[in-house]
Write a protein that holds these residues in place. Structure first.
Motif, PDB file in Angstrom:
ATOM      1  N   ALA A  12       0.827  -1.205   0.000  1.00  0.00           N
ATOM      2  CA  ALA A  12       0.000   0.000   0.000  1.00  0.00           C
ATOM      3  C   ALA A  12       0.861   1.255   0.000  1.00  0.00           C
ATOM      4  O   ALA A  12       0.519   2.258  -0.643  1.00  0.00           O
ATOM      5  N   GLU A  34       9.749   0.362   8.420  1.00  0.00           N
ATOM      6  CA  GLU A  34      10.585  -0.147   9.512  1.00  0.00           C
ATOM      7  C   GLU A  34      11.382  -1.378   9.114  1.00  0.00           C
ATOM      8  O   GLU A  34      12.385  -1.707   9.751  1.00  0.00           O
ATOM      9  N   GLU A  35      10.959  -2.085   8.063  1.00  0.00           N
ATOM     10  CA  GLU A  35      11.749  -3.243   7.619  1.00  0.00           C
ATOM     11  C   GLU A  35      12.933  -2.744   6.792  1.00  0.00           C
ATOM     12  O   GLU A  35      12.841  -1.722   6.121  1.00  0.00           O
ATOM     13  N   ARG A  42       3.438  -9.832   0.164  1.00  0.00           N
ATOM     14  CA  ARG A  42       3.363 -10.834   1.232  1.00  0.00           C
ATOM     15  C   ARG A  42       2.643 -12.128   0.841  1.00  0.00           C
ATOM     16  O   ARG A  42       2.991 -13.187   1.384  1.00  0.00           O
ATOM     17  N   LYS A  47       3.264 -19.151   0.608  1.00  0.00           N
ATOM     18  CA  LYS A  47       3.050 -20.064  -0.533  1.00  0.00           C
ATOM     19  C   LYS A  47       4.426 -20.360  -1.134  1.00  0.00           C
ATOM     20  O   LYS A  47       5.170 -21.186  -0.615  1.00  0.00           O
ATOM     21  N   ALA A  76       8.078   5.082  12.283  1.00  0.00           N
ATOM     22  CA  ALA A  76       7.355   6.220  12.851  1.00  0.00           C
ATOM     23  C   ALA A  76       7.049   5.895  14.301  1.00  0.00           C
ATOM     24  O   ALA A  76       6.620   4.783  14.624  1.00  0.00           O
ATOM     25  N   THR A 100       0.715   1.519   7.450  1.00  0.00           N
ATOM     26  CA  THR A 100       1.577   0.709   8.318  1.00  0.00           C
ATOM     27  C   THR A 100       1.083  -0.729   8.479  1.00  0.00           C
ATOM     28  O   THR A 100       1.685  -1.494   9.247  1.00  0.00           O
ATOM     29  N   ARG A 103       0.052  -6.225  12.360  1.00  0.00           N
ATOM     30  CA  ARG A 103       1.053  -7.100  12.996  1.00  0.00           C
ATOM     31  C   ARG A 103       0.362  -8.351  13.540  1.00  0.00           C
ATOM     32  O   ARG A 103      -0.749  -8.266  14.078  1.00  0.00           O
ATOM     33  N   ARG A 117       4.741 -13.023   8.749  1.00  0.00           N
ATOM     34  CA  ARG A 117       4.309 -11.691   8.302  1.00  0.00           C
ATOM     35  C   ARG A 117       5.352 -11.079   7.372  1.00  0.00           C
ATOM     36  O   ARG A 117       5.024 -10.364   6.448  1.00  0.00           O
ATOM     37  N   ASP A 259      -4.034  -2.553   4.993  1.00  0.00           N
ATOM     38  CA  ASP A 259      -4.499  -3.339   6.143  1.00  0.00           C
ATOM     39  C   ASP A 259      -4.843  -2.501   7.365  1.00  0.00           C
ATOM     40  O   ASP A 259      -5.604  -2.952   8.225  1.00  0.00           O
ATOM     41  N   HIS A 276      -6.466  -7.668   2.911  1.00  0.00           N
ATOM     42  CA  HIS A 276      -6.129  -8.433   1.714  1.00  0.00           C
ATOM     43  C   HIS A 276      -5.427  -7.579   0.668  1.00  0.00           C
ATOM     44  O   HIS A 276      -5.602  -6.372   0.608  1.00  0.00           O
ATOM     45  N   TRP A 305      -7.842 -14.277  -2.272  1.00  0.00           N
ATOM     46  CA  TRP A 305      -7.658 -15.680  -2.655  1.00  0.00           C
ATOM     47  C   TRP A 305      -6.721 -16.347  -1.661  1.00  0.00           C
ATOM     48  O   TRP A 305      -6.014 -15.680  -0.900  1.00  0.00           O
TER      49      TRP A 305
HETATM   50  P1  FAD Z   1       1.880  -4.407   5.049  1.00  0.00           P
HETATM   51  O1  FAD Z   1       2.140  -5.339   3.920  1.00  0.00           O
HETATM   52  O2  FAD Z   1       1.784  -4.985   6.414  1.00  0.00           O
HETATM   53  O3  FAD Z   1       2.998  -3.269   5.023  1.00  0.00           O
HETATM   54  C1  FAD Z   1       3.095  -2.318   6.052  1.00  0.00           C
HETATM   55  C2  FAD Z   1       4.541  -1.981   6.267  1.00  0.00           C
HETATM   56  O4  FAD Z   1       4.593  -0.931   7.216  1.00  0.00           O
HETATM   57  C3  FAD Z   1       5.359  -3.120   6.849  1.00  0.00           C
HETATM   58  O5  FAD Z   1       6.541  -3.313   6.124  1.00  0.00           O
HETATM   59  C4  FAD Z   1       5.660  -2.665   8.275  1.00  0.00           C
HETATM   60  O6  FAD Z   1       6.907  -3.116   8.744  1.00  0.00           O
HETATM   61  C5  FAD Z   1       5.657  -1.178   8.116  1.00  0.00           C
HETATM   62  N1  FAD Z   1       5.394  -0.472   9.370  1.00  0.00           N
HETATM   63  C6  FAD Z   1       4.548  -0.820  10.364  1.00  0.00           C
HETATM   64  N2  FAD Z   1       4.579   0.087  11.346  1.00  0.00           N
HETATM   65  C7  FAD Z   1       5.466   1.028  10.968  1.00  0.00           C
HETATM   66  C8  FAD Z   1       5.931   2.217  11.558  1.00  0.00           C
HETATM   67  N3  FAD Z   1       5.469   2.654  12.740  1.00  0.00           N
HETATM   68  N4  FAD Z   1       6.860   2.946  10.882  1.00  0.00           N
HETATM   69  C9  FAD Z   1       7.322   2.553   9.678  1.00  0.00           C
HETATM   70  N5  FAD Z   1       6.912   1.429   9.074  1.00  0.00           N
HETATM   71  C10 FAD Z   1       5.988   0.683   9.709  1.00  0.00           C
HETATM   72  N6  FAD Z   1      -3.952 -11.356   0.766  1.00  0.00           N
HETATM   73  C11 FAD Z   1      -4.666 -11.917  -0.241  1.00  0.00           C
HETATM   74  O7  FAD Z   1      -5.573 -11.277  -0.755  1.00  0.00           O
HETATM   75  N7  FAD Z   1      -4.397 -13.167  -0.680  1.00  0.00           N
HETATM   76  C12 FAD Z   1      -3.416 -13.928  -0.142  1.00  0.00           C
HETATM   77  O8  FAD Z   1      -3.205 -15.053  -0.566  1.00  0.00           O
HETATM   78  C13 FAD Z   1      -2.650 -13.379   0.931  1.00  0.00           C
HETATM   79  N8  FAD Z   1      -1.660 -14.091   1.503  1.00  0.00           N
HETATM   80  C14 FAD Z   1      -0.945 -13.541   2.522  1.00  0.00           C
HETATM   81  C15 FAD Z   1       0.068 -14.293   3.108  1.00  0.00           C
HETATM   82  C16 FAD Z   1       0.806 -13.766   4.158  1.00  0.00           C
HETATM   83  C17 FAD Z   1       1.905 -14.583   4.779  1.00  0.00           C
HETATM   84  C18 FAD Z   1       0.530 -12.468   4.647  1.00  0.00           C
HETATM   85  C19 FAD Z   1       1.316 -11.898   5.800  1.00  0.00           C
HETATM   86  C20 FAD Z   1      -0.474 -11.719   4.065  1.00  0.00           C
HETATM   87  C21 FAD Z   1      -1.217 -12.240   2.994  1.00  0.00           C
HETATM   88  N9  FAD Z   1      -2.231 -11.517   2.385  1.00  0.00           N
HETATM   89  C22 FAD Z   1      -2.963 -12.063   1.358  1.00  0.00           C
HETATM   90  C23 FAD Z   1      -2.570 -10.164   2.864  1.00  0.00           C
HETATM   91  C24 FAD Z   1      -1.803  -9.085   2.119  1.00  0.00           C
HETATM   92  O9  FAD Z   1      -0.477  -9.444   1.946  1.00  0.00           O
HETATM   93  C25 FAD Z   1      -1.925  -7.797   2.903  1.00  0.00           C
HETATM   94  O10 FAD Z   1      -3.279  -7.420   2.853  1.00  0.00           O
HETATM   95  C26 FAD Z   1      -1.049  -6.692   2.362  1.00  0.00           C
HETATM   96  O11 FAD Z   1       0.291  -7.031   2.536  1.00  0.00           O
HETATM   97  C27 FAD Z   1      -1.328  -5.378   3.061  1.00  0.00           C
HETATM   98  O12 FAD Z   1      -0.437  -4.424   2.607  1.00  0.00           O
HETATM   99  P2  FAD Z   1      -0.132  -3.109   3.459  1.00  0.00           P
HETATM  100  O13 FAD Z   1       0.877  -2.361   2.654  1.00  0.00           O
HETATM  101  O14 FAD Z   1      -1.385  -2.475   3.872  1.00  0.00           O
HETATM  102  O15 FAD Z   1       0.526  -3.628   4.807  1.00  0.00           O
END
Ligand code: FAD
Length: 389
Positions: A12, A34-35, A42, A47, A76, A100, A103, A117, A259, A276, A305
Motif C-alpha cells: 500500500a 521499519e523493515e 506478502r 506459498k 514512525a 503501516t 502485525r 508476516r 491493512d 487483503h 484468494w
Molecule cells: P503491510 O504489507 O503490512 O505493510 C506495512 C509496512 O509498514 C510493513 O513493512 C511494516 O513493517 C511497516 N510499518 C509498520 N509500522 C510502521 C511504523 N510505525 N513505521 C514505519 N513502518 C511501519 N492477501 C490476499 O488477498 N491473498 C493472499 O493469498 C494473501 N496471503 C498472505 C500471506 C501472508 C503470509 C501475509 C502476511 C499476508 C497475505 N495476504 C494475502 C494479505 C496481504 O499481503 C496484505 O493485505 C497486504 O500485505 C497489506 O499491505 P499493506 O501495505 O497495507 O501492509
C-alpha cells in the motif's frame, strides 16, 4: 502541497507513491518503512517462499524513477499535526499517507513462536521445515492452512489446532467446514474446538491441561492494525485508522490505506477493514487523488484468494446477512470444484466463494458489481455459468 510522507513501505505504501506520481504530484515524497527491505509482496510468503520456490517477492517498482526518498529501517514513533516523529528524528509533512499494515497476534507463553508476516519470518520458518519435524500450527485460518500445506509438502508431521468448530470460521462461518476434509487428505491432524492456553518450550499447553509436543510452533490467529504510533495523535482509531470513503482520516491532509485502514463503504453502508492484497493495491489511487485534490471514492467489492492443500480458493463480496446457495455439493466424494454464493433478500449476488472454479469468481465479481437480480434456481446448478443466472 510540496512534501508527502508515506509511512509504511509495504504494497500500500509503494502503490501510494506510484499513484501520487501518476496523478501528477511533482513535489517531494519520502517513504519510510521499519523493515530493512525494499517493498515486497506478502501473499507468496506462505506459498512460494515457504514451499522453496522463491526467495524474493520484491514489488516491481522503480523507486529511482519515482524520485522517492526511500528510507528503509526507519519507524514512525508518533504523530503531531504536520510532523511525523521517527526513529531518525522529525519529518515535517504537508500530506501524509498512513500505510503501516498490521502485525500478527502472538499468544501467551515463553516457548518459541513463529509467525509469518515478513520475508524474514518466512525464510526462518522455511529453514526449520524438514522431514519428520513436528510442526504445531495454531489457527486454521488462511495463513494456518497455507503453512500446514507447505509443512506437509516438506514432510513434516503437522498438527493444526483451531478454537472454532470449523476452519476459516472468521471469514466464512460454517462454510469453512467444507475445507476440513482437505486437512485429513493431506495427512494433517486437525483439532477443532481446541483452545491453546500457552506456547511453551517443546510445544503447547491446551486449555484442558494436555500438551501437544512440537519442534516448531507457528501462530496464525490473526493480526492487529499497526497503529500504536498514532496514539494521542488526533487520528481517530477504531479497529484501525478510521477514514471516510475518500480515505481521509480525522486529521487534515492525512489519508490511510491498506491493512491498517477502516474505510466507510458506500456500497455496504458499514465500515470495512479488509486485510487483503487487493485492498492494498487499489486503495492508494483513491488516497492519492484525495491528497492532490481530485475527487475519488474507494468503494470496491472486496476480493481475496488463498492456495491451500492444492486448491485455489477465491472470494469476492461481503455476505453479512445474506443467504447461502451451494453450486454443486462441496461434500460429494471427489468433488474438487465447487462454489457457494450468498444472495440478498431480493436475489442479488452478495458474495461468491469459489474452489477451483476461477470463472465463477470472475463472473460473480461482475454480478456483484452490477447488482442485477438473479434466478437463484439456476444459481444452484454448477453446470450453468454464473453470468447466465
Ligand atoms: P503491510 O504489507 O503490512 O505493510 C506495512 C509496512 O509498514 C510493513 O513493512 C511494516 O513493517 C511497516 N510499518 C509498520 N509500522 C510502521 C511504523 N510505525 N513505521 C514505519 N513502518 C511501519 N492477501 C490476499 O488477498 N491473498 C493472499 O493469498 C494473501 N496471503 C498472505 C500471506 C501472508 C503470509 C501475509 C502476511 C499476508 C497475505 N495476504 C494475502 C494479505 C496481504 O499481503 C496484505 O493485505 C497486504 O500485505 C497489506 O499491505 P499493506 O501495505 O497495507 O501492509
Amino acid at each position: 502541497m510540496n512534501h508527502v510522507v508515506v509511512v509504511g513501505a509495504g504494497l500500500a505504501g509503494v502503490r501510494s507513491v506510484e499513484a501520487l506520481r501518476a496523478r501528477g504530484f511533482g513535489g517531494r515524497i519520502t517513504l519510510i518503512g521499519e523493515e530493512r527491505h525494499r517493498p515486497y509482496d506478502r501473499p507468496p510468503l506462505s506459498k512460494g517462499v515457504l514451499l522453496g520456490e522463491t526467495d524474493s517477492t520484491v514489488v516491481d517498482s522503480d523507486l529511482d524513477a519515482l524520485e522517492v526518498d526511500f528510507r528503509a529501517g526507519v519507524s514512525a514513533k508518533g504523530l503531531h499535526p504536520g510532523v511525523v516523529e521517527t526513529t531518525e528524528g522529525e519529518l515535517a509533512y504537508e500530506g501524509l499517507v498512513i500505510a503501516t499494515g498490521a502485525r500478527p497476534i502472538r499468544l501467551r507463553g515463553d516457548g518459541p513462536q513463529h509467525v509469518v508476516r515478513t520475508i524474514d519470518d518466512a525464510l526462518r520458518l522455511r529453514s526449520l521445515l524438514g522431514r519428520g519435524t513436528r510442526v504445531a500450527v495454531i489457527g486454521a485460518g488462511w495463513i494456518g492452512a497455507e503453512v500446514a500445506t507447505a509443512a506437509r509438502r516438506a514432510g513434516c508431521a503437522v498438527t493444526v489446532i483451531e478454537a472454532a468448530d470449523v476452519p476459516l470460521s472468521a471469514a466464512l462461518g460454517q462454510v469453512g467446514a467444507y475445507t476440513a476434509a482437505w486437512y485429513a487428505e493431506a495427512g494433517v491432524d486437525l483439532r477443532l474446538g481446541t483452545m491453546v492456553a500457552s506456547v511453551d518450550q517443546g510445544g503447547l499447553t491446551l486449555a484442558d491441561g494436555s500438551a501437544v509436543e512440537a519442534d516448531v510452533v507457528v501462530t496464525g490467529v490473526g493480526v492487529r492494525p499497526a497503529t500504536e504510533w498514532l496514539a494521542g495523535s488526533g487520528v481517530r482509531l477504531d479497529n484501525g485508522v478510521v477514514t471516510d470513503e475518500h480515505l481521509r482520516t480525522s486529521l487534515p491532509g492525512v489519508v490511510a490505506v491498506g491493512d491498517c485502514a477502516a474505510w466507510w463503504s458506500r456500497r455496504y453502508g458499514v465500515r470495512l477493514r479488509v486485510e487483503h492484497w487487493d485492498t492494498a493495491l487499489g486503495a492508494p489511487d483513491v488516497a492519492a487523488a484525495t491528497l492532490v485534490g481530485d475527487v475519488a471514492v474507494y468503494d470496491p467489492v472486496p476480493y481475496f484468494w488463498s492456495e491451500q492443500f492444492g486448491h485455489m480458493v477465491q472470494y469476492a463480496g461481503y455476505h453479512d446477512g445474506a443467504r447461502l446457495i451451494r453450486r454443486g455439493d462441496p461434500e460429494a466424494e471427489g468433488n474438487t470444484r465447487w462454489a457457494v454464493c450468498w444472495v440478498t433478500e431480493d436475489d442479488r449476488l452478495a458474495a461468491v466463494l469459489s474452489v477451483n472454479r476461477p470463472r465463477d469468481l470472475v463472473q460473480g465479481r461482475r454480478l456483484i458489481e452490477g447488482g442485477r437480480r438473479l434466478d437463484v434456481n439456476r444459481l444452484a446448478d454448477p453446470a450453468i455459468a454464473l453470468r447466465d443466472c
